[in-house]
Design a protein around this motif. Structure first.
Motif, PDB file in Angstrom:
ATOM      1  N   LYS A 196      -1.834  32.819  41.844  1.00 14.16           N
ATOM      2  CA  LYS A 196      -1.283  31.656  41.594  1.00 14.16           C
ATOM      3  C   LYS A 196      -0.421  31.173  42.920  1.00 14.16           C
ATOM      4  O   LYS A 196       0.262  31.932  43.453  1.00 14.16           O
ATOM      5  CB  LYS A 196      -0.414  31.842  40.384  1.00 14.16           C
ATOM      6  CG  LYS A 196      -1.201  31.872  39.107  1.00 14.16           C
ATOM      7  CD  LYS A 196      -0.092  32.126  38.084  1.00 14.16           C
ATOM      8  CE  LYS A 196      -0.943  32.067  36.707  1.00 14.16           C
ATOM      9  NZ  LYS A 196      -0.154  32.424  35.625  1.00 14.16           N
ATOM     10  N   LEU A 197      -0.303  29.908  43.038  1.00  9.69           N
ATOM     11  CA  LEU A 197       0.696  29.118  43.988  1.00  9.69           C
ATOM     12  C   LEU A 197       1.692  29.072  43.345  1.00  9.69           C
ATOM     13  O   LEU A 197       1.959  28.477  42.078  1.00  9.69           O
ATOM     14  CB  LEU A 197       0.216  27.723  44.431  1.00  9.69           C
ATOM     15  CG  LEU A 197      -1.222  27.900  44.887  1.00  9.69           C
ATOM     16  CD1 LEU A 197      -1.933  26.492  45.423  1.00  9.69           C
ATOM     17  CD2 LEU A 197      -1.194  28.788  46.326  1.00  9.69           C
ATOM     18  N   THR A 198       2.910  29.491  43.825  1.00 10.39           N
ATOM     19  CA  THR A 198       4.203  29.521  42.946  1.00 10.39           C
ATOM     20  C   THR A 198       5.368  28.809  43.408  1.00 10.39           C
ATOM     21  O   THR A 198       6.275  29.054  42.882  1.00 10.39           O
ATOM     22  CB  THR A 198       4.661  31.101  42.847  1.00 10.39           C
ATOM     23  OG1 THR A 198       4.848  31.529  44.364  1.00 10.39           O
ATOM     24  CG2 THR A 198       3.660  31.979  42.208  1.00 10.39           C
ATOM     25  N   SER A 199       5.023  27.991  44.165  1.00  9.15           N
ATOM     26  CA  SER A 199       6.125  27.025  44.854  1.00  9.15           C
ATOM     27  C   SER A 199       5.596  25.709  44.628  1.00  9.15           C
ATOM     28  O   SER A 199       4.454  25.274  44.754  1.00  9.15           O
ATOM     29  CB  SER A 199       6.607  27.368  46.270  1.00  9.15           C
ATOM     30  OG  SER A 199       5.498  26.716  47.161  1.00  9.15           O
ATOM     31  N   TRP A 200       6.707  24.817  44.361  1.00 10.16           N
ATOM     32  CA  TRP A 200       6.304  23.338  44.283  1.00 10.16           C
ATOM     33  C   TRP A 200       5.638  22.856  45.623  1.00 10.16           C
ATOM     34  O   TRP A 200       4.981  22.077  45.553  1.00 10.16           O
ATOM     35  CB  TRP A 200       7.648  22.641  44.036  1.00 10.16           C
ATOM     36  CG  TRP A 200       8.339  22.785  42.585  1.00 10.16           C
ATOM     37  CD1 TRP A 200       9.123  23.534  42.189  1.00 10.16           C
ATOM     38  CD2 TRP A 200       7.690  21.522  41.351  1.00 10.16           C
ATOM     39  NE1 TRP A 200       9.290  23.321  40.801  1.00 10.16           N
ATOM     40  CE2 TRP A 200       8.675  22.327  40.576  1.00 10.16           C
ATOM     41  CE3 TRP A 200       7.122  20.714  41.074  1.00 10.16           C
ATOM     42  CZ2 TRP A 200       8.454  21.633  39.270  1.00 10.16           C
ATOM     43  CZ3 TRP A 200       6.873  20.041  40.108  1.00 10.16           C
ATOM     44  CH2 TRP A 200       7.665  20.456  38.806  1.00 10.16           C
ATOM     45  N   GLU A 201       6.176  23.247  46.665  1.00 12.44           N
ATOM     46  CA  GLU A 201       5.613  23.047  47.898  1.00 12.44           C
ATOM     47  C   GLU A 201       4.084  23.029  48.115  1.00 12.44           C
ATOM     48  O   GLU A 201       3.247  22.333  48.502  1.00 12.44           O
ATOM     49  CB  GLU A 201       6.472  23.401  49.098  1.00 12.44           C
ATOM     50  CG  GLU A 201       7.635  23.030  49.291  1.00 12.44           C
ATOM     51  CD  GLU A 201       8.777  23.599  48.228  1.00 12.44           C
ATOM     52  OE1 GLU A 201       9.889  23.013  47.916  1.00 12.44           O
ATOM     53  OE2 GLU A 201       8.272  24.545  47.581  1.00 12.44           O
ATOM     54  N   GLU A 202       3.935  24.402  47.858  1.00 13.64           N
ATOM     55  CA  GLU A 202       2.370  24.925  47.983  1.00 13.64           C
ATOM     56  C   GLU A 202       1.551  23.980  46.939  1.00 13.64           C
ATOM     57  O   GLU A 202       0.278  23.539  47.415  1.00 13.64           O
ATOM     58  CB  GLU A 202       2.277  26.459  47.522  1.00 13.64           C
ATOM     59  CG  GLU A 202       2.763  27.371  48.506  1.00 13.64           C
ATOM     60  CD  GLU A 202       2.944  28.717  48.070  1.00 13.64           C
ATOM     61  OE1 GLU A 202       2.717  29.697  48.806  1.00 13.64           O
ATOM     62  OE2 GLU A 202       3.188  28.943  46.841  1.00 13.64           O
ATOM     63  N   LEU A 203       2.011  23.796  45.712  1.00 13.20           N
ATOM     64  CA  LEU A 203       1.262  23.160  44.676  1.00 13.20           C
ATOM     65  C   LEU A 203       0.896  21.843  45.018  1.00 13.20           C
ATOM     66  O   LEU A 203      -0.245  21.397  44.881  1.00 13.20           O
ATOM     67  CB  LEU A 203       1.798  23.202  43.525  1.00 13.20           C
ATOM     68  CG  LEU A 203       2.050  24.469  42.497  1.00 13.20           C
ATOM     69  CD1 LEU A 203       3.128  24.566  41.534  1.00 13.20           C
ATOM     70  CD2 LEU A 203       0.560  24.988  42.067  1.00 13.20           C
ATOM     71  N   LEU A 204       2.028  20.939  45.500  1.00 18.72           N
ATOM     72  CA  LEU A 204       1.768  19.566  45.876  1.00 18.72           C
ATOM     73  C   LEU A 204       1.175  19.397  47.148  1.00 18.72           C
ATOM     74  O   LEU A 204       0.277  18.433  47.272  1.00 18.72           O
ATOM     75  CB  LEU A 204       3.287  19.100  46.110  1.00 18.72           C
ATOM     76  CG  LEU A 204       3.918  18.856  44.738  1.00 18.72           C
ATOM     77  CD1 LEU A 204       5.152  18.254  45.028  1.00 18.72           C
ATOM     78  CD2 LEU A 204       3.258  17.957  43.995  1.00 18.72           C
ATOM     79  N   LYS A 205       1.366  20.583  48.200  1.00 19.80           N
ATOM     80  CA  LYS A 205       0.392  20.645  49.363  1.00 19.80           C
ATOM     81  C   LYS A 205      -1.123  20.517  49.166  1.00 19.80           C
ATOM     82  O   LYS A 205      -1.874  19.784  49.624  1.00 19.80           O
ATOM     83  CB  LYS A 205       0.826  21.528  50.364  1.00 19.80           C
ATOM     84  CG  LYS A 205       0.006  21.494  51.493  1.00 19.80           C
ATOM     85  CD  LYS A 205       0.281  22.616  52.616  1.00 19.80           C
ATOM     86  CE  LYS A 205      -0.303  22.664  53.774  1.00 19.80           C
ATOM     87  NZ  LYS A 205       0.114  23.774  54.564  1.00 19.80           N
ATOM     88  N   VAL A 206      -1.581  21.421  48.171  1.00 20.42           N
ATOM     89  CA  VAL A 206      -2.917  21.675  47.699  1.00 20.42           C
ATOM     90  C   VAL A 206      -3.328  20.633  47.122  1.00 20.42           C
ATOM     91  O   VAL A 206      -4.721  20.071  47.252  1.00 20.42           O
ATOM     92  CB  VAL A 206      -3.168  23.110  47.374  1.00 20.42           C
ATOM     93  CG1 VAL A 206      -4.497  23.008  46.666  1.00 20.42           C
ATOM     94  CG2 VAL A 206      -2.802  24.263  48.064  1.00 20.42           C
ATOM     95  N   ALA A 207      -2.586  19.995  46.211  1.00 20.66           N
ATOM     96  CA  ALA A 207      -2.880  18.797  45.336  1.00 20.66           C
ATOM     97  C   ALA A 207      -3.434  17.674  46.059  1.00 20.66           C
ATOM     98  O   ALA A 207      -4.223  16.919  45.964  1.00 20.66           O
ATOM     99  CB  ALA A 207      -2.050  18.506  44.459  1.00 20.66           C
ATOM    100  N   GLY A 208      -2.635  17.599  47.310  1.00 18.46           N
ATOM    101  CA  GLY A 208      -2.859  16.335  48.098  1.00 18.46           C
ATOM    102  C   GLY A 208      -3.714  16.404  49.232  1.00 18.46           C
ATOM    103  O   GLY A 208      -3.927  15.399  49.994  1.00 18.46           O
TER     104      GLY A 208
END
Length: 506
Positions: free
Chosen positions: A492-504
């Motif tokens: 799991k990606l566990t930080s907001w930064e990681e999640l939004l980076k991969v989502a974008g």
């Protein structure tokens, strides 16, 4: 930019459908939200359903609440994914009710708004010392080991103590105990967050106490969860026989209030076991566990202690480490019948201390209110009748908020299993359908609403980084790729930064 481009594609694709469809917004993408969406899509042909969530990831507690060693429970995600991929349904993550958009604005944009955002806070014990370091809620701990982006920085101290106390004996409490005590080699092949696995591998915790106000018959767990924790390899189980069978000698030594409760205990235990097969099975499992193992743990063996008939009176501060917890001051309790076979725990005035270096409070989740929403602070729910939101807390069943509904924990409180939300959603959607049929919603449905187009325009104006389902699928793909490198189902990606980076990214 990829997030915004994906959003615009969704926006254009739905602008050409019916000029006046029923537009529904569901706040919350957990089981309650997805079951509600599925039912609406099936019941109301031509309807458009948008699901928003403050997280970039969907599925709510299925992702952040279900224990990592329960993969079979998470299979319901496949069903929810099919709902999100329905041509009349959209998921928009990273959209927070209250900050990204208000409830008033949603009600202006949609014919119907269904609130299903669950419970993201905790009940408090309300005793001295609750703010000491080392005292955490079980929800925080669960979020931590499940990789919730708001739980990543919890950093519970598992190194400097060998004893943990868990207040509560429900399924969440048993999950937490199991995670603390089971071999980390078993957790290493699950989707547990990597930071949690590392901490557990270095943990010094060897003893866990599960503390309950009432007795074994009233334990709030399920037999399945209990069997799992009792089945942990090389685990010493301790349960006081006096908590399972009361003797006359014990009665003579206890405070007069407690004596009365003890005399009544046998009768009430028989009544509750007769009326509840589940409670009877739990009692049988605990009774067997109390006598099946050795009387003392072997050297270095991990221990699980079930402590019944105790309630916390205050948390004790360490003499050596100012501001840190060092134990729990417990009051012995007895049971008092209040009719219909129900019992409550009453204090006896007798106390004892239980030393520990970490406390996890598993006494219940709590929903939080938002602006312009009627809310019952005492119960932690939105006042409603079969999912129809009442205008206030007066209890007047005829005063409803037109077009506003509620489902899940926000509707009934934090109870039940995942499937409970299915029946809850069916009731709410039945109320919605009845209101449509009877013309109760005529004032909101007689005119077209902007719905999705209006929502996305407002969010775009406010520079909200909307994460559509296609962007979540990129997160999902990356987590599975990272997991395959470690023989895990996902990392799991566990930080907001990681999640939004991969989502974008594309």
């Amino acid at each position: 930019m990829a997030i915004f481009r994906a959003r615009r594609v969704l926006w254009r694709s739905f602008s050409t459908i019916s000029s006046h469809p029923l537009r529904v917004c569901i706040v919350g993408s957990g089981p309650a939200g997805f079951y509600t969406a599925e039912k609406i899509l099936k019941t109301h042909q031509g309807s458009q359903v948008d699901i928003i969530d403050r997280l970039p990831t969907p599925y709510g507690l299925v992702r952040s609440g279900v224990a990592p060693d329960h993969p079979e429970t998470k299979n319901v995600i496949n069903q929810f994914s099919r709902v999100a991929q329905n041509g009349r349904c959209s998921f928009f993550g990273n959209v927070a009710l209250g900050s990204s958009i208000s409830l008033v604005e949603l009600r202006e944009l949609y014919h119907v708004v269904v609130l299903a955002y669950g419970a993201e806070s905790d009940r408090v014990v309300g005793i001295p010392g609750e703010d000491l370091k080392g005292v955490h809620s079980a929800r925080e701990f669960v979020w931590w080991y499940n990789g919730h982006p708001d739980g990543r920085n919890l950093d519970p101290d598992l190194k400097n103590t060998d004893t943990a106390v868990i207040l509560g004996q429900g399924n969440v409490a048993l999950d937490v105990a199991r995670i603390l005590l089971c071999p980390t080699s078993e957790l290493a092949i699950t989707d547990i967050a990597s930071h949690a696995l590392t901490a557990l591998e270095q943990s010094s915790i060897r003893k866990v106490y599960l503390v309950g106000r009432r007795g074994p018959v009233q334990a709030a767990c399920t037999a399945k969860e209990l069997r799992e924790v009792l089945g942990i390899k090389d685990l010493y189980i301790h349960i006081k026989e006096t908590d399972l069978k009361i003797t006359p000698a014990d009665e003579l030594l206890i405070h007069s209030i407690y004596v009365f409760a003890i005399y009544m205990l046998s009768f009430f235990m028989k009544e509750e076991m007769k009326n509840s097969r589940i409670h009877r099975r739990i009692y049988e499992l605990l009774s067997k566990a109390a006598t099946a193992g050795p009387s003392q743990p072997s050297s270095g063996q991990r221990e699980l202690h079930f402590v019944f008939f105790r309630q916390p009176d205050r948390f004790l501060e360490s003499y050596d480490k100012k501001g840190y917890v060092s134990g729990v001051h417990l009051e012995k309790t007895g049971l008092k019948g209040i009719g219909s076979g129900k019992q409550i725990a009453i204090g006896t005035g007798q106390f004892e201390n239980l030393s520990c270096g970490i406390v996890l409070k598993s006494i219940g989740y709590k929903s939080v209110p938002v602006d312009d929403l009627p809310f019952d602070n005492q119960k932690g729910v939105v006042p409603n009748v079969k999912g129809r939101v009442l205008s206030d807390n007066s209890g007047d069943p005829t005063s409803f908020e037109n077009g506003l509904y509620v489902c899940g924990w926000l509707k009934r409180g934090p109870t039940g299993i995942i499937a409970t939300n299915l029946y809850c959603a069916e009731e709410t959607v039945a109320s919605l359908s009845e209101d449509l049929e009877l013309g109760v919603l005529a004032s909101t449905t007689r005119l077209p609403k902007l719905g999705r187009d209006g929502l996305l325009q407002i969010l775009d104006n406010r520079n909200v980084r909307v994460v559509p389902f296609s962007a979540w699928e990129r997160i999902d793909k990356e987590e599975k790729r990272l997991g395959s490198l470690r023989n895990k189902p996902r990392e799991k990606l566990t930080s907001w930064e990681e999640l939004l980076k991969v989502a974008g990214s594309e």
